[in-house]
Write a protein that holds these residues in place. Structure first.
Motif, PDB file in Angstrom:
ATOM      1  N   LEU A 292     -96.566  55.420  72.213  1.00 37.63           N
ATOM      2  CA  LEU A 292     -95.607  56.347  72.305  1.00 37.63           C
ATOM      3  C   LEU A 292     -94.252  56.242  73.016  1.00 37.63           C
ATOM      4  O   LEU A 292     -93.105  55.992  72.608  1.00 37.63           O
ATOM      5  CB  LEU A 292     -95.822  57.874  72.404  1.00 37.63           C
ATOM      6  CG  LEU A 292     -96.942  58.432  71.578  1.00 37.63           C
ATOM      7  CD1 LEU A 292     -97.591  59.711  72.061  1.00 37.63           C
ATOM      8  CD2 LEU A 292     -96.332  58.730  70.244  1.00 37.63           C
ATOM      9  N   LEU A 297     -90.947  57.640  71.944  1.00 31.50           N
ATOM     10  CA  LEU A 297     -91.429  58.982  71.731  1.00 31.50           C
ATOM     11  C   LEU A 297     -92.089  59.541  72.758  1.00 31.50           C
ATOM     12  O   LEU A 297     -92.716  58.839  73.744  1.00 31.50           O
ATOM     13  CB  LEU A 297     -92.569  58.889  70.564  1.00 31.50           C
ATOM     14  CG  LEU A 297     -91.838  58.367  69.113  1.00 31.50           C
ATOM     15  CD1 LEU A 297     -93.181  58.256  68.083  1.00 31.50           C
ATOM     16  CD2 LEU A 297     -91.032  59.304  68.660  1.00 31.50           C
ATOM     17  N   ARG A 298     -91.844  60.915  73.022  1.00 31.12           N
ATOM     18  CA  ARG A 298     -92.353  61.597  74.459  1.00 31.12           C
ATOM     19  C   ARG A 298     -93.233  62.761  73.978  1.00 31.12           C
ATOM     20  O   ARG A 298     -92.586  63.871  73.392  1.00 31.12           O
ATOM     21  CB  ARG A 298     -91.391  61.865  75.323  1.00 31.12           C
ATOM     22  CG  ARG A 298     -91.806  62.368  76.663  1.00 31.12           C
ATOM     23  CD  ARG A 298     -90.662  62.523  77.516  1.00 31.12           C
ATOM     24  NE  ARG A 298     -90.832  63.143  78.782  1.00 31.12           N
ATOM     25  CZ  ARG A 298     -90.071  63.433  79.671  1.00 31.12           C
ATOM     26  NH1 ARG A 298     -88.755  63.155  79.634  1.00 31.12           N
ATOM     27  NH2 ARG A 298     -90.324  64.018  81.013  1.00 31.12           N
ATOM     28  N   LEU A 311     -96.710  66.272  69.850  1.00 28.49           N
ATOM     29  CA  LEU A 311     -95.327  65.699  69.742  1.00 28.49           C
ATOM     30  C   LEU A 311     -94.518  66.635  69.053  1.00 28.49           C
ATOM     31  O   LEU A 311     -94.657  67.061  67.941  1.00 28.49           O
ATOM     32  CB  LEU A 311     -95.171  64.329  69.183  1.00 28.49           C
ATOM     33  CG  LEU A 311     -94.554  63.222  69.151  1.00 28.49           C
ATOM     34  CD1 LEU A 311     -94.288  62.791  70.462  1.00 28.49           C
ATOM     35  CD2 LEU A 311     -94.650  62.156  68.183  1.00 28.49           C
ATOM     36  N   LEU A 313     -90.751  66.825  67.672  1.00 25.76           N
ATOM     37  CA  LEU A 313     -89.441  66.233  67.398  1.00 25.76           C
ATOM     38  C   LEU A 313     -88.123  66.898  67.498  1.00 25.76           C
ATOM     39  O   LEU A 313     -88.256  68.271  67.930  1.00 25.76           O
ATOM     40  CB  LEU A 313     -89.791  65.882  65.692  1.00 25.76           C
ATOM     41  CG  LEU A 313     -90.955  65.210  65.463  1.00 25.76           C
ATOM     42  CD1 LEU A 313     -91.181  64.896  63.875  1.00 25.76           C
ATOM     43  CD2 LEU A 313     -91.437  63.936  66.269  1.00 25.76           C
ATOM     44  N   ALA A 369     -93.568  55.699  64.116  1.00 24.07           N
ATOM     45  CA  ALA A 369     -92.279  55.672  64.560  1.00 24.07           C
ATOM     46  C   ALA A 369     -91.046  55.198  63.773  1.00 24.07           C
ATOM     47  O   ALA A 369     -90.096  55.627  63.609  1.00 24.07           O
ATOM     48  CB  ALA A 369     -91.966  54.718  66.111  1.00 24.07           C
ATOM     49  N   LEU A 372     -90.136  58.073  61.599  1.00 27.08           N
ATOM     50  CA  LEU A 372     -89.275  58.968  62.089  1.00 27.08           C
ATOM     51  C   LEU A 372     -87.815  58.595  62.407  1.00 27.08           C
ATOM     52  O   LEU A 372     -86.798  59.095  62.293  1.00 27.08           O
ATOM     53  CB  LEU A 372     -90.002  59.337  63.599  1.00 27.08           C
ATOM     54  CG  LEU A 372     -91.251  59.978  63.447  1.00 27.08           C
ATOM     55  CD1 LEU A 372     -91.747  60.255  64.942  1.00 27.08           C
ATOM     56  CD2 LEU A 372     -91.307  61.262  62.671  1.00 27.08           C
ATOM     57  N   ARG A 373     -87.898  57.048  62.706  1.00 30.17           N
ATOM     58  CA  ARG A 373     -86.464  56.410  62.754  1.00 30.17           C
ATOM     59  C   ARG A 373     -85.644  56.292  61.386  1.00 30.17           C
ATOM     60  O   ARG A 373     -84.276  56.552  61.390  1.00 30.17           O
ATOM     61  CB  ARG A 373     -86.594  54.904  63.287  1.00 30.17           C
ATOM     62  CG  ARG A 373     -86.710  55.021  64.554  1.00 30.17           C
ATOM     63  CD  ARG A 373     -86.741  53.476  65.391  1.00 30.17           C
ATOM     64  NE  ARG A 373     -87.662  52.521  64.524  1.00 30.17           N
ATOM     65  CZ  ARG A 373     -88.980  52.176  65.101  1.00 30.17           C
ATOM     66  NH1 ARG A 373     -89.134  52.757  66.396  1.00 30.17           N
ATOM     67  NH2 ARG A 373     -89.547  51.403  64.431  1.00 30.17           N
TER      68      ARG A 373
END
Length: 375
Positions: A292, A297-298, A311, A313, A369, A372-373
């Motif tokens: 992550l 991502l955090r 997670l 967003l 990821a 999401l990008r």
């Protein structure tokens, strides 16, 4: 509790939405040894109907195991054997609630528990959580408006957030239960699955207060297919459960599986398997968190045990809408809205690290990821 996907997933998709161990972690050889040990004793009593609270020999062995791992002493008469936590929740709702009564749950909470509460026609009131678990200040405010029959909490490595209720909050929660007369139903299936420091004592340590029902299960520490768990509580609460019509008719729950697991406890096989799970899951959690981080991502919280990472967003994101796109990209998760009784957390998602090895976890996060990008 069963926690699997609800739709058919195409082949090749890394399903980070699952909530159970991988097949390679199921202790086939250990349970073969345990079964041979129990079946070779020449005593068929465990094949008979059993005592309503569960087999006494098994409860004695379980009490010893839990006393060693929980860090406080348990007596067998504080244990009631169940066919897993889902059945335990259903039994508790049958015994201690009536249709239309209010119960408090965490927000977010384990989504399949909400179905059990719905089946019992209970009015669910959601309370907020943070890094230290259930918000006790919000609980106190809600108690001035409602009279709940139960407060359902997942205090240790919560599903879905991974957060853990602090010791101070645990103590205050029990004080409030005594003051306002509600029962605490503590779903503690992850209590023994810690990968660094041990968590605060199980809420079962407050069982003598008479308001706590602590639920445990071998689904997370041995094998889900055993359908074997327990309720730890004051004997007077357990006595109410023994009067349940189903229990009275059928006798003690799951005596055969209890007998096999009794041997697994006696032979030290459960101890060995728990050690293996901690080592394996520790590595998988660290892999997921690092993947992550590398992909920008955090997680909302950094869990130190359990199965899950939560997670969140951008607030404008909708993880339910993104799910189909993610599946097409070869990864799946559980959308956050499923964990809310109020339809919240559309921007969140839950990831499980228990099922896949490190290589698959890294690949899954890379795929997520990328989705999401591009969204």
């Amino acid at each position: 509790m069963l926690d699997v996907t609800q739709t058919r997933i195409p082949q090749g998709v890394i399903d980070l939405g699952v909530g159970h161990p991988s097949l390679g972690l199921l202790p086939l050889e250990e349970l073969r040894q345990a079964a041979l040990h129990r079946l070779s004793q020449g005593n068929p009593a465990f094949l008979q109907y059993g005592a309503e609270p569960g087999d006494g020999y098994f409860r004695t062995e379980l009490a010893g195991f839990l006393s060693r791992h929980y860090g406080f002493s348990l007596e067998p008469d504080t244990l009631f054997v169940t066919a897993g936590v889902s059945q335990a929740l259903d039994l508790i709702c049958t015994a201690f609630t009536r249709p239309g009564q209010v119960i408090f749950v965490e927000e977010p909470t384990y989504f399949l528990s909400l179905g059990i509460f719905r089946d019992h026609h209970l009015e669910v009131v959601a309370l907020p959580t943070d890094a230290d678990g259930l918000d006790i200040t919000a609980l106190e405010a809600a108690l001035r408006q409602h009279q709940p029959a139960l407060v359902y909490t997942i205090p240790t490595f919560q599903n879905p957030t991974g957060a853990t209720l602090s010791q101070q909050r645990r103590k205050r929660l029990v004080e409030l239960s005594q003051e306002y007369g509600f029962l605490i139903v503590a779903d503690e299936v992850y209590q023994l699955l810690y990968y660094h420091q041990s968590p605060p004592l199980s809420l079962g340590s407050f069982a003598a207060a008479g308001t706590v029902l602590s639920l445990g299960s071998f689904s997370k520490i041995l094998a889900p297919g055993l359908r074997l768990g327990w309720i730890q509580a004051a004997p007077r609460l357990l006595h109410t459960l023994t009067r349940n019509g189903m229990v009275a008719s059928g006798g003690g729950l799951n005596p055969f599986a209890s007998a096999i697991v009794r041997s697994a406890l006696e032979l030290g096989l459960q101890e060995q398997h728990l050690h293996k799970l901690r080592n394996t899951y520790r590595g998988r959690l660290e892999t997921l968190l690092e993947a992550l981080r590398q992909n920008g991502l955090r997680p909302r919280y950094t869990p130190e045990g359990g199965y899950f990472v939560w997670l969140e967003l951008d607030p404008a994101a909708d993880s339910q809408v993104l799910l189909e796109q993610a599946i097409q990209a070869g990864v799946r998760y559980q959308p956050g809205v499923r964990f809310s009784s109020q339809g919240n957390f559309a921007h969140a998602l839950r990831l499980c690290f228990a099922y896949y090895d490190s290589a698959e976890l890294k690949k899954g996060i890379q795929r997520l990821a990328a989705v999401l990008r591009s969204s």
